[in-house]
Design an enzyme around this catalytic site. Structure first.
Site, PDB file in Angstrom:
ATOM      1  N   GLN A 171       0.803  -1.226   0.000  1.00 58.78           N
ATOM      2  CA  GLN A 171       0.000   0.000   0.000  1.00 58.78           C
ATOM      3  C   GLN A 171       0.834   1.273   0.000  1.00 58.78           C
ATOM      4  O   GLN A 171       0.443   2.291   0.546  1.00 58.78           O
ATOM      5  CB  GLN A 171      -1.003   0.003   1.153  1.00 58.78           C
ATOM      6  CG  GLN A 171      -2.040  -1.109   0.983  1.00 58.78           C
ATOM      7  CD  GLN A 171      -3.245  -0.952   1.887  1.00 58.78           C
ATOM      8  OE1 GLN A 171      -3.125  -0.476   3.000  1.00 58.78           O
ATOM      9  NE2 GLN A 171      -4.397  -1.395   1.404  1.00 58.78           N
ATOM     10  N   LYS A 201       4.023   6.310   8.822  1.00 57.53           N
ATOM     11  CA  LYS A 201       3.532   5.647  10.029  1.00 57.53           C
ATOM     12  C   LYS A 201       4.489   5.845  11.212  1.00 57.53           C
ATOM     13  O   LYS A 201       4.050   6.045  12.348  1.00 57.53           O
ATOM     14  CB  LYS A 201       3.330   4.156   9.747  1.00 57.53           C
ATOM     15  CG  LYS A 201       2.338   3.515  10.700  1.00 57.53           C
ATOM     16  CD  LYS A 201       1.883   2.144  10.220  1.00 57.53           C
ATOM     17  CE  LYS A 201       0.978   1.492  11.246  1.00 57.53           C
ATOM     18  NZ  LYS A 201       0.533   0.152  10.817  1.00 57.53           N
TER      19      LYS A 201
END
Ligand SMILES: Cc1ncc(C[n+]2csc(CCOP(=O)(O)OP(=O)(O)O)c2C)c(N)n1
Lengths: 579, 196
Positions: free
Chosen positions: A131, A180
């Site tokens: 992703q 992240k």
């Protein structure tokens, strides 16, 4: 990272710092910026942010949509009715790429948005990680600004910058991609400081008095002045200033599709809509006026028709906040750069009281021609089939022009924009610049969140409704009250019209079948009905408006009706055809 | 209006992604960039792009406004060739034995102001700076001697009339919006306004 983006180094003795995560910093930034509503959809790369959101549910209302395109259109609807910045969350990869249509739409229609996308860990960037997409480069042409955060320390200042850029100057969408690791990273947080200055960014060009004076002189000498205006009046919150200006100068005034509702429809100086399916008089007389005063509009080709035959006889005054718009499509005689909230009052002061009665009479005469040739029969049809126009006419009567109308793209959009009556600004929400089918359903949801006290009616074609039909789920889950009015002509109507007029009726793939919309709505626990005859129309619309909660009304309209007048592509505005 | 060569100078923040943001302003309009150079400027932390293209002045003016519209761009200028001092650098690789044998080559190179940057047994690399025509001519000259490789840099340019960017930056760093507005050249030529 440049210095201006770093948090100001405060005196450590005076400022307590605390250790918080990047995700927590995102929440605090939103609270500081007064964000109340977020439209979003979670996923792997944005999970730390959603985890932080879990503790902020009291402060931040999160609307779970059914597709990220729905999220961003909803945020657009929210921004357009509230005047505030719409906020979106999406995950990396497919979540982020699903935002692209909305970003392009928001950029071309100058809608303030801050979109936060999750991104894979910084150490995985460029490895084709799960992703991972290069969303910064994908969205560069369709954002006002975008930035990738890889270190939590950057978050407060970057978000401050994002909110400032999105909703200052000419508004637009901003995308912030946060890896992240930055979301989970703890850092020393020393508070949030709003941004109101970026040295390389000048939201408003400074107003130059001499141009105001020259503009006023041209206006005062004009025999046949004509004002055309766009969304700039709404974005500049300058409705009052605009009205004062046209009233003092006594100038007939036409709106672009994006300018709709900034002035009451029934204002005596309002002569209607410009453009391809606009009104007859303002299109024809664009090529007859001697001074054309454009306010907060950008001379889109759907407005100008053939450029080399557009207002050649006129001196052009262009008021715009974006210097790149001046001379972009139409050469300006006097450029009035600046925020029209500031420039209009200066201009009003210098213009003389006028009453261009004879000139305004010309508009009235041409309006009568248009009524005779198209408007009357569209609004008062005698055949069995319902017309889109009569539906809008009855809707006007029932809402008194007080509703927010959200339109999709196609014939129903043009008919609504032509015939809807408005009494209040920020009442017309449509995808003007990009013409995005599928816009209306999610935008209506957002519009209602942005203006909870107003009635919101989405007017959508049978084709466009099926493009974002999944957002019925968002209505179901949030219990929001929006009225869904489908004008079903069993065709991709606007394309069919072009095929009829310009491709000798070769109807190539415009015959679209639809599900039983009422039944589909029922599956989502949304009440509704279908109406196909004139006798039942008014009661059905009434039932829709009076229902306590969302309601879907499908109106079966004539299959092969056309929208007229029309400025054919490649022709001049004064060659607009009435049939 | 005729197409001619313009050099655009852009002062920007040193921001990742800005190169792309500027490049796509051209590619979106199908405008070919002849050369593009990105380098530091006279001011620490401020970047300077030099972009060369062949276009009409009207198009170039619009491009410059689109460039300036970008949040991280401080200022953009456009100039014609006579308003700037410019140079390009070129490198030529030729077999050493070929030129060693032919003394004539040395003389030629001197004529072109070229100098050897590397001399090895197998090849020699010459360097010269100058305008396009000059560096081009030397290719022609070296071809008969077995030119192996050729490369030319993007243009770098100095604006003759510029006093540098320091003053402008100070203006930008003040909180007040800049008073700078490009004068509208049409204002004084109203009768010509509509020749589009
Ligand atoms: C996403 C997208 N795809 C295609 C189009 C091209 N398009 C413009 S209008 C139209 C027909 C719309 O049909 P419908 O939703 O039934 O509305 P109608 O015109 O019949 O009112 C199409 C296909 C578009 N504007 N947007």
């Amino acid at each position: 990272m440049q210095d201006t983006l770093k948090q100001p180094q405060k005196d450590a003795l005076l400022t307590k710092t605390e250790s918080i995560s990047g995700s927590e910093a995102v929440m605090r930034a939103f609270v500081e910026e007064g964000v109340e509503t977020i439209f979003g959809y979670p996923g792997g790369a944005i999970m730390p942010i959603y985890d932080a959101l879990y503790d902020y549910q009291q402060n931040l209302e999160h609307i779970l949509v059914r597709h990220e395109q729905g999220a961003i259109h909803a945020a657009q609807g929210y921004a357009r009715t509230s005047g505030r910045t719409g906020v979106v969350f999406a995950t990396s990869g497919p979540g982020a790429t699903n935002l692209v249509t909305g970003l392009a739409d928001a950029l071309i229609d100058s809608t303030p948005l801050v979109c936060i996308t999750g991104q894979v860990f910084a150490h995985l960037l460029g490895t084709d990680a799960f992703q991972e997409t290069d969303i910064i480069n994908i969205t560069t042409p369709c954002t006002k600004w975008n930035y990738q955060v890889t270190d939590a320390n950057e978050i407060p200042a970057v978000l401050a910058k994002a909110f400032f850029i999105a909703n200052s100057g000419r508004p637009g969408p901003v995308l912030i991609d946060i890896t992240k690791n930055a979301q989970v990273q703890k850092f020393d947080y020393s508070g949030y400081e709003k941004c109101n200055f970026i040295r390389s960014y000048r939201p408003k060009p400074i107003v130059r008095k001499e141009y105001i004076e020259q503009a006023a002189q041209l206006i005062n000498e004009a025999k046949k002045p004509f004002v055309i205006f766009g969304q700039g009046v709404i974005l500049g919150k300058a409705e009052k200033e605009f009205k004062a200006f046209i009233e003092k100068a006594g100038i007939p005034t036409a709106w672009t599709i994006m300018g709709l509702s900034a002035l009451p429809s029934n204002h005596p100086l309002n002569v209607g809509m410009l453009g391809m399916h606009g009104n007859y008089a303002p299109n024809v007389l664009t090529n007859d006026c001697d001074v054309l005063i454009a306010v907060g509009m950008r001379f889109d080709d759907r407005v100008t028709g053939r450029l080399d035959k557009y207002a050649r006889q006129a001196k052009v005054i262009h008021l715009d906040i974006d210097p790149a718009e001046i001379d972009k499509n139409v050469k300006t005689t006097v450029p009035v750069w600046g925020d029209c909230k500031e420039t209009l009052p200066l201009l009003t002061e210098l213009v003389q009281f006028r009453n261009h009665a004879a000139w305004i009479q010309r508009f009235k005469e041409l309006e009568q021609e248009e009524i005779d040739a198209c408007i009357y029969k569209e609004l008062n049809p005698t055949g069995d089939e319902l017309t889109m126009g009569e539906v809008i006419k009855v809707l006007n009567e029932l809402t008194n022009g007080e509703a927010v109308l959200v339109t999709d793209v196609g014939q129903h959009q043009m008919v609504t924009c032509r015939y809807a009556k408005f009494i209040q600004s920020k009442s017309n929400i449509t995808s003007g610049g990009l013409g995005t089918m599928g816009f209306a359903l999610p935008a209506a949801i957002g519009a209602k969140f942005g203006a909870p006290d107003r009635t919101v009616v989405a007017i959508i074609g049978d084709g466009g409704f099926q493009m974002t039909i999944q957002e019925l789920g968002t209505i179901m889950q949030t219990g929001i009250n929006v009225k869904l009015l489908i004008l079903n002509n069993s065709f991709l109507g606007m394309v069919r019209q072009w095929q009829e007029l310009f491709h000798s009726k070769r109807y190539s793939f415009v015959d679209i079948t639809s599900p039983d919309f009422v039944l589909v709505a029922k599956g989502y626990r949304i009440e509704g009905q279908r109406v196909a005859d004139r006798a039942g129309l008014r009661d059905a619309l009434k039932a829709m408006l009076e229902h306590d909660g969302s309601y879907l009304l499908e109106v079966m309209v004539g299959k092969e009706n056309n929208v007229f007048p029309m400025v054919e592509a490649g022709t001049s505005v004064s060659e607009i055809r009435l049939k | 209006m005729n197409k001619q060569e313009f050099t655009i100078t852009v002062y920007t923040e040193n921001q990742i992604g800005l190169l792309n943001r500027i490049a796509i302003i051209f590619s979106r309009r199908k405008i070919n960039i002849e050369s593009m150079n990105s380098s530091p400027s006279e001011i620490d932390g401020i970047h300077r792009f030099t972009i060369v293209m062949n276009e009409t002045e009207e198009v170039v003016r619009k491009l410059v406004r689109q460039i300036e519209k970008q949040v991280d761009v401080l200022k953009a200028y456009y100039n014609t060739g006579d308003e700037i001092v410019w140079q390009e650098l070129a490198l030529y690789k030729v077999p050493t034995d070929e030129i060693a044998e032919k003394v004539k080559v040395e003389r030629l190179l001197r004529e072109f102001g070229a100098r050897a940057v590397v001399i090895r047994k197998d090849y020699t690399v010459f360097e010269t700076t100058g305008h396009r025509e000059e560096t081009d001519k030397l290719i022609k000259v070296l071809e008969p001697y077995g030119l192996i490789e050729f490369v030319r840099s993007a243009r770098v340019a100095i604006i003759k009339e510029s006093n540098g960017f320091h003053e402008k930056l100070k203006e930008f760093e003040e909180l007040n919006p800049s008073v700078e507005v490009v004068a509208n050249e049409y204002l004084n030529k109203q009768e010509e306004v509509f020749d589009m």
